[in-house]
Design a protein around this motif. Structure first.
Motif: not given
Ligand code: 3HC
Length: 311
Positions: A45-46, A100-101, A272-274, A280-281
């Motif tokens: 999905i992402i 999403i969180a 999460g630091r890409g 994306r989120l």
């Protein structure tokens, strides 16, 4: 006696049979499958976002139609995989909430930006090519719904890979500027696509158990090696190069070797630091909120139908 459910589960694994939703299974097996299948679904999905960026920018109607079809396929793969995960008792809402969180993983590869049209070719050829290397063995995963979902997914992935390769072939045979654009995209997507296969085997905490349960059939490094062996031949047809002059086949180990990968970059992306994690989120959250009215309407309609049939 040894005819208990555990023994039956072990027997199914020993004879390489399928475990089905109604079969007894160790909670840890269930948990591992929900983890992997939901992450796989989230990835699909992402993964629509990087390519969606170029649907309105495609160079021709033909390319736009093909790219749209591919992105729609990925959505379908995601829904297929959420359904497979739901057979293990985890509702889709819960999986979506976790994503999403920012509490759920999805493939590192989709946190990189798509900077030119040639990226659509590099993604199709390299990312979907890597996905095929990873997903073909998953067709034989011990959990029935997952393995069967993979059969359908793999058929569509080969179309995805071919259309990507064809984009690059066209650019490689085009103007000098087009060749450079294709080479630049390959240079940017090569290493991240190798990292898609996961950390090196000696840093892969889930592999041992996942292989014992016939979920993972080959190790991360084994599949990565196969992938390198595949693209090192295919890139010659493009008349372009891979950004790695350490690639060589080791006759002793029967493995393809390549330059070291930047596992710190990998860890940063997973943390999460890409380059694109936040966007994306944010986009996924926005799409979920924009779609709330559709879900509510569908639920209300279903409730009315159910009530009407009760009377
Ligand atoms: N991206 C994000 N996280 C990753 C990762 C990656 N590329 N590779 C590994 N990880 C995570 C694992 O999830 C695990 O973290 P967790 O325990 O918190 O879940 C940790 O890093 C250690 O890795 P392991 O090797 O121990 O984990 P696994 O045994 O789960 O192996 C895997 C990782 C090979 C990705 C395996 O999960 C797998 O085969 N998953 C199914 C395939 C998949 O998800 N593919 C994603 C791409 S989908 C796609 O490409 C769509 C196509 O159409 C473009």
């Amino acid at each position: 006696d040894d005819s208990g459910p555990e023994a039956y589960f072990e027997q199914l694994l020993a004879e390489d049979s399928r475990i089905e939703p109604r079969d007894w299974m160790p909670e840890a097996y269930r948990k591992t499958l929900v983890r992997q299948i939901s992450q796989h679904a989230h990835s699909e999905i992402i993964g629509m976002q990087p390519e969606a960026n170029w649907i309105t920018r495609a160079p021709s109607l033909k390319r736009k139609a093909i790219l749209m079809a591919k992105v729609q396929d990925e959505a379908g793969h995601g829904l297929y995989l959420y359904s497979a995960a739901e057979t293990l008792g985890t509702p889709r809402e819960k999986m979506t909430e976790d994503l999403i969180a920012g509490k759920a993983r999805y493939s590192s590869i989709f946190n990189y930006p798509t900077l030119s049209w040639a990226d659509m070719g590099a993604i199709g050829w390299l990312v979907d090519g890597a996905a095929i290397c990873n997903q073909v063995p998953l067709c034989r995963a011990s959990y029935g719904p997952y393995g069967r979902a993979m059969v359908r997914v793999c058929k569509e992935e080969s179309f995805h890979q071919r259309q990507g390769f064809e984009i690059l072939l066209e650019l490689a045979n085009g103007t000098e500027a087009q060749r450079e654009m294709a080479q630049d995209a390959i240079n940017r997507w090569y290493a991240p696509s190798l990292m898609m296969f996961g950390p090196p085997d000696d840093d892969s905490p889930n592999s041992k158990q996942s292989m014992a349960w016939n979920i993972k059939r080959f190790s991360n490094d084994e599949l990565r090696s196969r992938f390198v062996g595949m693209i090192v031949e295919q890139v010659k047809v493009l008349g372009l190069t891979l950004p790695d002059d350490s690639i060589r086949y080791n006759e002793d180990t029967q493995q393809w070797e390549h330059a070291p990968l930047d596992w710190n970059e990998f860890k940063e992306v997973l943390a999460g630091r890409g380059p694109c994690n936040a966007q994306r989120l944010a986009r996924r959250r926005e799409a979920h909120e924009d779609g709330a009215w559709v879900r509510e309407a569908a639920a209300a309609y279903a409730a009315k139908q159910a009530a009407a049939h009760k009377t």
